[in-house]
Design a protein around this motif. Structure first.
Motif, PDB file in Angstrom:
ATOM      1  N   ILE A   1      11.208  -1.550   6.449  1.00 35.83           N
ATOM      2  CA  ILE A   1      11.076  -0.140   6.805  1.00 35.83           C
ATOM      3  C   ILE A   1      11.140   0.667   5.513  1.00 35.83           C
ATOM      4  O   ILE A   1      12.118   0.558   4.756  1.00 35.83           O
ATOM      5  N   LEU A   2      10.104   1.456   5.238  1.00 38.62           N
ATOM      6  CA  LEU A   2      10.074   2.310   4.053  1.00 38.62           C
ATOM      7  C   LEU A   2      10.313   3.759   4.462  1.00 38.62           C
ATOM      8  O   LEU A   2       9.764   4.219   5.466  1.00 38.62           O
ATOM      9  N   THR A   3      11.119   4.479   3.688  1.00 38.98           N
ATOM     10  CA  THR A   3      11.388   5.893   3.977  1.00 38.98           C
ATOM     11  C   THR A   3      11.295   6.701   2.688  1.00 38.98           C
ATOM     12  O   THR A   3      11.429   6.170   1.587  1.00 38.98           O
ATOM     13  N   THR A   4      11.091   7.995   2.871  1.00 39.10           N
ATOM     14  CA  THR A   4      10.996   8.889   1.713  1.00 39.10           C
ATOM     15  C   THR A   4      12.341   9.520   1.360  1.00 39.10           C
ATOM     16  O   THR A   4      12.513  10.001   0.238  1.00 39.10           O
ATOM     17  N   THR A   5      13.265   9.546   2.312  1.00 37.29           N
ATOM     18  CA  THR A   5      14.559  10.179   2.065  1.00 37.29           C
ATOM     19  C   THR A   5      15.701   9.251   2.487  1.00 37.29           C
ATOM     20  O   THR A   5      15.540   8.372   3.326  1.00 37.29           O
ATOM     21  N   ARG A   6      16.859   9.514   1.902  1.00 37.88           N
ATOM     22  CA  ARG A   6      18.034   8.721   2.258  1.00 37.88           C
ATOM     23  C   ARG A   6      18.454   8.994   3.703  1.00 37.88           C
ATOM     24  O   ARG A   6      18.969   8.109   4.377  1.00 37.88           O
ATOM     25  N   TRP A   7      18.239  10.236   4.184  1.00 36.69           N
ATOM     26  CA  TRP A   7      18.601  10.564   5.555  1.00 36.69           C
ATOM     27  C   TRP A   7      17.775   9.746   6.548  1.00 36.69           C
ATOM     28  O   TRP A   7      18.314   9.217   7.517  1.00 36.69           O
TER      29      TRP A   7
ATOM     30  N   GLY B   1      18.481   0.173   0.360  1.00 32.39           N
ATOM     31  CA  GLY B   1      18.675   0.956  -0.850  1.00 32.39           C
ATOM     32  C   GLY B   1      17.374   1.426  -1.456  1.00 32.39           C
ATOM     33  O   GLY B   1      16.353   1.573  -0.762  1.00 32.39           O
ATOM     34  N   LYS B   2      17.391   1.622  -2.759  1.00 32.09           N
ATOM     35  CA  LYS B   2      16.228   2.150  -3.471  1.00 32.09           C
ATOM     36  C   LYS B   2      15.190   1.057  -3.715  1.00 32.09           C
ATOM     37  O   LYS B   2      15.530  -0.071  -4.078  1.00 32.09           O
ATOM     38  N   ILE B   3      13.941   1.446  -3.551  1.00 32.27           N
ATOM     39  CA  ILE B   3      12.844   0.512  -3.786  1.00 32.27           C
ATOM     40  C   ILE B   3      12.807   0.080  -5.239  1.00 32.27           C
ATOM     41  O   ILE B   3      12.465  -1.071  -5.542  1.00 32.27           O
ATOM     42  N   GLU B   4      13.200   0.963  -6.150  1.00 31.25           N
ATOM     43  CA  GLU B   4      13.095   0.665  -7.575  1.00 31.25           C
ATOM     44  C   GLU B   4      13.933  -0.535  -8.000  1.00 31.25           C
ATOM     45  O   GLU B   4      13.690  -1.146  -9.046  1.00 31.25           O
ATOM     46  N   LYS B   5      14.924  -0.915  -7.190  1.00 35.22           N
ATOM     47  CA  LYS B   5      15.749  -2.077  -7.518  1.00 35.22           C
ATOM     48  C   LYS B   5      15.090  -3.387  -7.103  1.00 35.22           C
ATOM     49  O   LYS B   5      15.544  -4.463  -7.487  1.00 35.22           O
ATOM     50  N   GLY B   6      14.029  -3.310  -6.297  1.00 35.18           N
ATOM     51  CA  GLY B   6      13.290  -4.493  -5.886  1.00 35.18           C
ATOM     52  C   GLY B   6      13.861  -5.155  -4.646  1.00 35.18           C
ATOM     53  O   GLY B   6      15.050  -5.059  -4.360  1.00 35.18           O
ATOM     54  N   PHE B   7      12.990  -5.842  -3.907  1.00 32.20           N
ATOM     55  CA  PHE B   7      13.408  -6.558  -2.706  1.00 32.20           C
ATOM     56  C   PHE B   7      12.403  -7.663  -2.406  1.00 32.20           C
ATOM     57  O   PHE B   7      11.253  -7.619  -2.853  1.00 32.20           O
TER      58      PHE B   7
ATOM     59  N   ASP C   1       0.813  -1.211   0.000  1.00 30.26           N
ATOM     60  CA  ASP C   1       0.000   0.000   0.000  1.00 30.26           C
ATOM     61  C   ASP C   1       0.848   1.264   0.000  1.00 30.26           C
ATOM     62  O   ASP C   1       0.437   2.296  -0.559  1.00 30.26           O
ATOM     63  N   LYS C   2       2.008   1.227   0.644  1.00 35.19           N
ATOM     64  CA  LYS C   2       2.842   2.421   0.797  1.00 35.19           C
ATOM     65  C   LYS C   2       4.059   2.421  -0.129  1.00 35.19           C
ATOM     66  O   LYS C   2       4.871   3.348  -0.068  1.00 35.19           O
ATOM     67  N   LEU C   3       4.170   1.421  -0.963  1.00 28.87           N
ATOM     68  CA  LEU C   3       5.380   1.288  -1.781  1.00 28.87           C
ATOM     69  C   LEU C   3       5.571   2.473  -2.722  1.00 28.87           C
ATOM     70  O   LEU C   3       6.675   3.029  -2.836  1.00 28.87           O
ATOM     71  N   LYS C   4       4.509   2.897  -3.376  1.00 26.18           N
ATOM     72  CA  LYS C   4       4.631   3.958  -4.384  1.00 26.18           C
ATOM     73  C   LYS C   4       4.915   5.326  -3.786  1.00 26.18           C
ATOM     74  O   LYS C   4       5.425   6.216  -4.477  1.00 26.18           O
ATOM     75  N   SER C   5       4.615   5.509  -2.494  1.00 23.65           N
ATOM     76  CA  SER C   5       4.820   6.820  -1.864  1.00 23.65           C
ATOM     77  C   SER C   5       6.157   6.918  -1.127  1.00 23.65           C
ATOM     78  O   SER C   5       6.408   7.909  -0.446  1.00 23.65           O
ATOM     79  N   HIS C   6       7.005   5.904  -1.245  1.00 23.78           N
ATOM     80  CA  HIS C   6       8.319   5.910  -0.613  1.00 23.78           C
ATOM     81  C   HIS C   6       9.394   5.592  -1.643  1.00 23.78           C
ATOM     82  O   HIS C   6       9.108   5.011  -2.695  1.00 23.78           O
ATOM     83  N   ALA C   7      10.622   5.967  -1.330  1.00 24.14           N
ATOM     84  CA  ALA C   7      11.715   5.793  -2.287  1.00 24.14           C
ATOM     85  C   ALA C   7      12.770   4.790  -1.827  1.00 24.14           C
ATOM     86  O   ALA C   7      13.454   4.188  -2.656  1.00 24.14           O
ATOM     87  N   PHE C   8      12.907   4.609  -0.503  1.00 24.26           N
ATOM     88  CA  PHE C   8      13.992   3.775   0.023  1.00 24.26           C
ATOM     89  C   PHE C   8      13.440   2.708   0.968  1.00 24.26           C
ATOM     90  O   PHE C   8      12.360   2.872   1.553  1.00 24.26           O
ATOM     91  N   VAL C   9      14.201   1.637   1.129  1.00 29.34           N
ATOM     92  CA  VAL C   9      13.754   0.528   1.944  1.00 29.34           C
ATOM     93  C   VAL C   9      14.927  -0.100   2.699  1.00 29.34           C
ATOM     94  O   VAL C   9      16.046  -0.162   2.200  1.00 29.34           O
ATOM     95  N   LEU C  10      14.629  -0.525   3.905  1.00 32.95           N
ATOM     96  CA  LEU C  10      15.510  -1.403   4.668  1.00 32.95           C
ATOM     97  C   LEU C  10      14.709  -2.664   4.935  1.00 32.95           C
ATOM     98  O   LEU C  10      13.712  -2.648   5.640  1.00 32.95           O
ATOM     99  N   LYS C  11      15.151  -3.760   4.323  1.00 33.64           N
ATOM    100  CA  LYS C  11      14.507  -5.049   4.517  1.00 33.64           C
ATOM    101  C   LYS C  11      15.540  -5.984   5.117  1.00 33.64           C
ATOM    102  O   LYS C  11      16.648  -6.125   4.598  1.00 33.64           O
ATOM    103  N   SER C  12      15.179  -6.648   6.224  1.00 36.44           N
ATOM    104  CA  SER C  12      16.140  -7.552   6.848  1.00 36.44           C
ATOM    105  C   SER C  12      15.424  -8.536   7.752  1.00 36.44           C
ATOM    106  O   SER C  12      14.206  -8.465   7.948  1.00 36.44           O
ATOM    107  N   ASP C  13      16.185  -9.469   8.286  1.00 38.33           N
ATOM    108  CA  ASP C  13      15.704 -10.326   9.354  1.00 38.33           C
ATOM    109  C   ASP C  13      16.891 -10.739  10.207  1.00 38.33           C
ATOM    110  O   ASP C  13      18.030 -10.354   9.936  1.00 38.33           O
ATOM    111  N   VAL C  14      16.624 -11.499  11.251  1.00 37.40           N
ATOM    112  CA  VAL C  14      17.666 -11.879  12.205  1.00 37.40           C
ATOM    113  C   VAL C  14      18.253 -13.227  11.814  1.00 37.40           C
ATOM    114  O   VAL C  14      17.525 -14.165  11.473  1.00 37.40           O
TER     115      VAL C  14
END
Length: 332
Positions: free
Chosen positions: A215-221, A249-255, A116-129
């Motif tokens: 975690i989705l974010t709109t900015t690199r900061w 990194g950038k959402i556009e690269k896929g995850f 739902d929020k993918l298109k309104s954000h530019a960056f992502v941190l995807k991980s697990d333990v």
């Protein structure tokens, strides 16, 4: 403890145990409990209320490519009763964004929140333990439990659950780290242990399913700030990110997340998911499994794979096509 030892909760736990172990060997101790439950339950209630009940060592069962640690039937029942009560007790303190917990929507809700929020954000941190259950520190988790539980009888059982003993072939070993796989109480403990991460990421678009999170974010900061929070929290919890399942990194690269691939072009099954599926089907075929068993597995997988429905033209077809070497079995 009075709630755990109540007739209602012990009966619910008993029914669950009967269902879970209905295919167990006729020599398994579950059948003794089923035959003598009316006599066992009053004594169990007495021991729980008196604080004298103790968990027995787990039995280790070794398979070709895996090993299981099994609680005796009565311990499994008690742990289920604890899980029933603690789920109600701890649920108000746990994040609604932890989607593996009951009533929080499951994996499909987690995938939907990210989508739902993918298109309104530019960056992502995807991980697990890395090796989450096996890495959980007993003292840290016990301290977390102590904040919400003041009944020493319950805390004593929880400490036994953590500091368990496992036996195999006459040898006994004490488990000094990690929680029990396959135990009905463990998903709740897995939710609680990462609560510090949930709390610190309240200002982000953050979604978690057990130890997988996005975690989705709109900015690199904001992305760098999220990375700092995650790294600091995991260090405090004595955990580490899985290097092969982390993408920053950038959402556009896929995850990948929970078996699906998120890309600007659309949502589809992850390559890793297809690989595990085909490996399992191949394994069943090579083991001589019947066509009906293979077909059941394929249909279950196809049902799971196609369960995500979003009103978005970018969601790609997730139908499954399988050719069976002998029978030309095809499942769409």
């Amino acid at each position: 403890m009075e709630q755990i030892a109540s007739n209602a909760n012990l009966t619910e736990a008993f029914d669950w145990l009967c269902h879970q172990r209905k295919e167990y060997s006729h020599n398994n101790d579950v059948w003794d409990i089923r035959r003598n439950w009316d006599d066992i339950k009053p004594q169990l209630q007495h021991d729980l209320l008196a604080g004298t009940y103790q968990l027995s060592p787990q039995k280790e069962i070794r398979l070709e490519d895996n090993k299981l640690e099994i609680w005796i039937a009565l311990d499994s029942l008690v742990l289920k009763a604890i899980a029933i009560v603690l789920t109600q007790h701890l649920k108000p303190h746990l994040s609604e964004r932890c989607h593996h917990l009951a009533a929080n929507g499951g994996s499909k809700r987690a995938i939907g929140r990210v989508w739902d929020k993918l298109k309104s954000h530019a960056f992502v941190l995807k991980s697990d333990v890395k090796k989450y259950y096996a890495s959980i520190d007993h003292h840290i988790l016990y301290d977390q439990l102590h904040k919400y539980i003041d009944d020493q009888r319950v805390l004593g059982l929880l400490w036994d659950y953590l500091k368990r003993t496992v036996h195999y072939g006459g040898w006994y070993r004490d488990v000094k780290r990690g929680i029990s796989l396959g135990c009905s109480l463990s998903p709740l403990m897995g939710a609680l242990y990462l609560k510090p991460l949930d709390d610190r990421l309240q200002g982000y678009h953050y979604t978690r399913f057990m130890d997988d999170w996005v975690i989705l974010t709109t900015t690199r900061w904001k992305l760098r700030e999220a990375v700092r929070i995650v790294n600091q929290t995991l260090t405090e919890l004595k955990l580490e990110k899985h290097p092969d399942k982390t993408y920053i990194g950038k959402i556009e690269k896929g995850f990948d997340f929970l078996g699906y691939r998120f890309e600007p072009q659309g949502l589809k099954l992850a390559l890793r998911t297809y690989k595990r599926f085909t490996e399992r089907v191949t394994q069943l075929y090579e083991q001589g499994a019947k066509e009906t068993r293979i077909g059941q597995y394929v249909r279950r997988f196809a049902g799971w794979a196609t369960a995500v429905k979003f009103p978005d033209e970018r969601v790609q077809d997730t139908s499954i096509v399988l050719w069976h070497p002998d029978t030309s079995l095809v499942c769409h």
